[in-house]
Write a protein that holds these residues in place. Structure first.
Motif, short mmCIF file in Angstrom:
data_model
loop_
_atom_site.label_atom_id
_atom_site.label_comp_id
_atom_site.label_asym_id
_atom_site.label_seq_id
_atom_site.Cartn_x
_atom_site.Cartn_y
_atom_site.Cartn_z
N ASP A 108 0.82 -1.21 0.00
CA ASP A 108 0.00 0.00 0.00
C ASP A 108 0.85 1.26 0.00
OD1 ASP A 108 -2.28 -1.57 0.07
OD2 ASP A 108 -2.40 -1.54 2.26
N ILE A 109 1.88 1.27 0.84
CA ILE A 109 2.79 2.42 0.94
C ILE A 109 4.21 1.92 0.76
CG2 ILE A 109 3.68 4.26 2.42
CD1 ILE A 109 0.99 4.21 3.90
N VAL A 110 4.94 2.49 -0.17
CA VAL A 110 6.35 2.16 -0.35
C VAL A 110 7.17 3.40 -0.01
CG1 VAL A 110 8.15 1.47 -1.96
CG2 VAL A 110 5.86 0.45 -2.12
N ILE A 111 8.05 3.26 0.97
CA ILE A 111 8.91 4.36 1.38
C ILE A 111 10.31 4.09 0.83
CG2 ILE A 111 9.95 5.57 3.33
CD1 ILE A 111 7.48 4.87 4.97
N ASN A 112 10.73 4.91 -0.10
CA ASN A 112 12.07 4.77 -0.65
C ASN A 112 13.05 5.49 0.27
OD1 ASN A 112 11.59 3.25 -3.11
ND2 ASN A 112 10.42 5.03 -3.77
N ALA A 113 13.86 4.71 0.95
CA ALA A 113 14.75 5.24 1.98
C ALA A 113 16.19 4.81 1.72
CB ALA A 113 14.29 4.76 3.36
N GLU A 114 16.60 4.80 0.45
CA GLU A 114 17.94 4.35 0.11
C GLU A 114 19.03 5.26 0.69
OE1 GLU A 114 15.47 4.71 -2.02
OE2 GLU A 114 15.35 3.05 -3.47
N ARG A 115 18.68 6.53 0.93
CA ARG A 115 19.64 7.45 1.54
C ARG A 115 19.35 7.65 3.03
NH1 ARG A 115 20.31 12.43 -2.84
NH2 ARG A 115 21.44 11.25 -4.43
N ALA B 269 5.62 -3.03 14.72
CA ALA B 269 6.46 -2.18 13.88
C ALA B 269 6.55 -0.77 14.48
CB ALA B 269 5.89 -2.12 12.47
N ASP B 270 7.56 -0.57 15.33
CA ASP B 270 7.92 0.75 15.86
C ASP B 270 9.26 1.09 15.23
OD1 ASP B 270 5.68 0.44 17.40
OD2 ASP B 270 6.72 0.26 19.32
N ILE B 271 9.22 1.89 14.18
CA ILE B 271 10.38 2.08 13.30
C ILE B 271 10.53 3.56 12.99
CG2 ILE B 271 11.33 1.57 11.02
CD1 ILE B 271 9.61 -1.03 11.07
N ILE B 272 11.78 4.05 13.00
CA ILE B 272 12.05 5.40 12.55
C ILE B 272 13.03 5.37 11.39
CG2 ILE B 272 11.53 6.47 14.76
CD1 ILE B 272 14.54 6.70 15.29
N VAL B 273 12.96 6.40 10.56
CA VAL B 273 13.83 6.53 9.41
C VAL B 273 14.60 7.83 9.56
CG1 VAL B 273 13.96 6.71 6.90
CG2 VAL B 273 12.24 5.21 7.96
N ILE B 274 15.93 7.72 9.55
CA ILE B 274 16.80 8.88 9.75
C ILE B 274 17.46 9.25 8.42
CG2 ILE B 274 18.92 9.70 10.89
CD1 ILE B 274 18.15 7.97 13.28
N ASP B 275 17.31 10.50 8.03
CA ASP B 275 17.87 11.01 6.79
C ASP B 275 19.36 11.29 6.99
OD1 ASP B 275 18.50 12.30 4.45
OD2 ASP B 275 17.19 14.04 4.80
N HIS C 34 26.53 16.78 8.02
CA HIS C 34 27.04 16.34 9.32
C HIS C 34 26.99 14.83 9.50
CE1 HIS C 34 22.71 16.88 9.95
NE2 HIS C 34 22.79 16.01 10.94
N LEU C 35 26.41 14.10 8.54
CA LEU C 35 26.37 12.64 8.62
C LEU C 35 27.11 11.97 7.48
CD1 LEU C 35 22.64 12.22 9.74
CD2 LEU C 35 24.69 12.07 11.16
N HIS C 36 28.04 12.70 6.89
CA HIS C 36 28.84 12.16 5.79
C HIS C 36 30.33 12.36 6.06
CE1 HIS C 36 26.35 10.74 2.45
NE2 HIS C 36 25.44 11.56 2.92
N PRO C 37 31.15 11.45 5.54
CA PRO C 37 30.82 10.24 4.80
C PRO C 37 30.25 9.17 5.73
CG PRO C 37 33.17 10.34 5.18
CD PRO C 37 32.61 11.64 5.68
N ALA D 253 26.74 12.24 15.97
CA ALA D 253 26.58 13.34 15.01
C ALA D 253 25.14 13.74 14.73
CB ALA D 253 27.27 12.98 13.69
N ALA D 254 24.19 12.85 14.94
CA ALA D 254 22.81 13.12 14.57
C ALA D 254 22.07 13.91 15.65
CB ALA D 254 22.08 11.81 14.28
N SER D 255 20.90 14.40 15.30
CA SER D 255 19.97 14.98 16.26
C SER D 255 18.57 14.55 15.87
CB SER D 255 20.06 16.51 16.27
OG SER D 255 19.35 17.07 15.17
N GLY D 256 17.62 14.84 16.73
CA GLY D 256 16.24 14.45 16.44
C GLY D 256 15.70 15.08 15.17
#
Length: 466
Positions: free
Chosen positions: A51-58, A383-389, A394-397, A408-411
């Motif tokens: 039903d829903i496809v989330i493209n989260a390759e990055r 399914a309790d899941i989060i997706v972090i961009d 600040h998150l590379h490489p 390095a990350a924040s909310g």
């Protein structure tokens, strides 16, 4: 076919073997994880049939965060009690403000805090103690509607002190023991287990505000009801002085003596403890909620987290409240956790990022006694899941996703959030809450509260205001 199919870049599963899957994917159906593995394997079954496809390759896909120490009623009190140690902080600022709350203001605070937690990746939390004047039922019902998971402790007390100081609790927060205890039972009967997302716990106040008889009564009833107990303990040196001087026992020994240890207990802060007490925590399966930002800001001290972990103590993370932390962002709390232990021990390897991530996820689930349903991305778990961009400078490489999340990350990097298989935030926009309305309500409620209490009406700054 799945309800939601996430095609991720990295999947940090937190499963029993702690797998990290590159080019991974997760399929969610009927609220639970139905498949987790490589994209190339799962795509054929789910990419075009969901039903829903989330493209989260990055993106980094991981379990939702679990905050084990939250004060919902303190969301309106940010910057209202800076530069004070704990007891003056409570007595002169925080308690008078909380003792002046009206139910609509407490609800506005709870809404604000919940919105912030959802937007920063928290999917479940433990509220440390609500009181009757807040209108607890309204808060519980709002939390259920928001989609978040919550263990909600109701404060129980029958004295007015803190440690060796008697009668210092603000009169607006004072409740008789029978009233607070019986209301906890009422709330438990009404809400406990609601949709497997709401639980009612006991929240006894800190030693000095609860009699021995009431502590024992709480312990016995919690075991009978198979519910939890959470309590501040050994946060400052005054706590140790009180239990040793009054009862001849160190704080954890005192708690154990009263039945306030065990797998259904989350003790908060636990800064000033001995080796023997740490061993006792491990032996009894008692969880500890570590709140480094609060401990640093109030100059309470640095908890011996690395020692606790090496002794088998289940240590989880908490943000504490608005005036002791100023945010409810558990991602930020991970960095403070990772940095404080090397500073305390003068050992750069005192704690690893992997341990910190465990504290924020599966350890938190264990503390809330819900690790059978959440805390990791595993087949048949909810399914309790989060997706972090991670497509940010600040998150590379991105050579180590675990290190990057902790250090390095924040909310603000949390992009999507799924709770119980329901999409509650997508592209930073909450789908279950009206963000603008909540912020406007909170702003109005805060100024009404400040004016009534006569506190926090002017900024506490040393620079001239013109």
């Amino acid at each position: 076919m799945a309800d939601i199919y996430i095609r991720g870049g990295w999947i940090i599963t937190m499963d029993s073997s702690r797998r990290i899957i590159r080019d991974g994917a997760v399929a969610v159906e009927d609220g639970e994880v139905r498949a987790v593995g490589k994209r190339e394997v799962l795509d054929k079954d789910y990419r075009y049939y969901s039903d829903i496809v989330i493209n989260a390759e990055r993106d980094i896909v991981m379990p939702g965060l679990i905050n084990t120490h939250v004060h919902l009623a303190q969301g309106l009190l940010r910057a209202c009690a800076d530069y004070l140690p704990l007891i003056p902080w409570l007595k002169d600022r925080v308690w008078p403000l909380q003792g002046n709350y009206r139910p609509e203001e407490a609800l506005a605070s709870a809404k604000l805090v919940t919105l912030e937690m959802i937007k920063s990746g928290t999917t479940a939390f433990l509220e440390t103690g609500l009181v009757g004047r807040y209108g607890v039922d309204n808060i519980v019902e709002f939390l259920h509607g928001s989609g978040i998971r919550a263990a909600i402790a109701r404060h129980v007390m029958d004295l007015k002190g803190y440690a060796l100081e008697e009668n210092i609790l603000h009169e607006g927060l004072v409740e008789p023991g029978d009233t607070s205890f019986n209301d906890t039972l009422r709330l438990h009967g009404k809400y406990h287990g609601w949709d497997n997302r709401i639980w009612i716990w006991f929240g006894p106040r800190t030693p000095g505000a609860v009699s021995l008889e009431l502590y024992r009564k709480i312990s016995e009833k919690a075991k009978e009801l198979k519910t939890g107990i959470t309590m501040h303990l050994a946060e400052v040196r005054d706590d140790v002085e009180y239990t040793v001087k009054t009862f001849g026992k160190k704080p954890v020994e005192f708690a154990h003596w009263l039945g306030l240890t065990g797998p259904n207990v989350v003790l908060v802060h636990v800064v000033w403890v001995s080796d023997d007490e740490i061993r006792l925590l491990g032996e009894t399966g008692t969880s500890v909620s570590h709140n480094p930002s609060s401990n640093m800001k109030l100059a309470s001290g640095a908890a011996r987290v690395s020692d606790m972990l090496s002794n088998g103590v289940n240590v989880a993370l908490g943000t504490d409240g608005g005036p002791s932390n100023n945010t409810y962002d558990l991602v930020r709390e991970m960095k403070h956790t990772a940095l404080l232990q090397p500073l305390r021990t003068l050992r750069a390897d005192a704690i690893r990022a992997e341990q910190v991530l465990e504290m924020a996820t599966i350890n938190g689930a264990r503390a809330l006694m819900i690790d059978n349903i959440t805390g990791s991305i595993e087949i048949s778990k909810r399914a309790d899941i989060i997706v972090i961009d991670y497509w940010n400078p600040h998150l590379h490489p991105l050579n180590n996703p675990v290190s990057h999340i902790v250090y390095a990350a924040s909310g603000h990097d949390v992009k999507h959030s799924i709770i119980d298989g329901r999409l509650v935030m997508f592209d930073r926009k909450t789908l279950t809450l009206d963000e603008e309305e909540i912020i406007e309500e909170a702003e109005k409620a805060a100024w009404n509260l400040y004016n009534r209490a006569g506190i926090c009406r002017e900024p506490d700054v040393i620079w001239p205001l013109v």
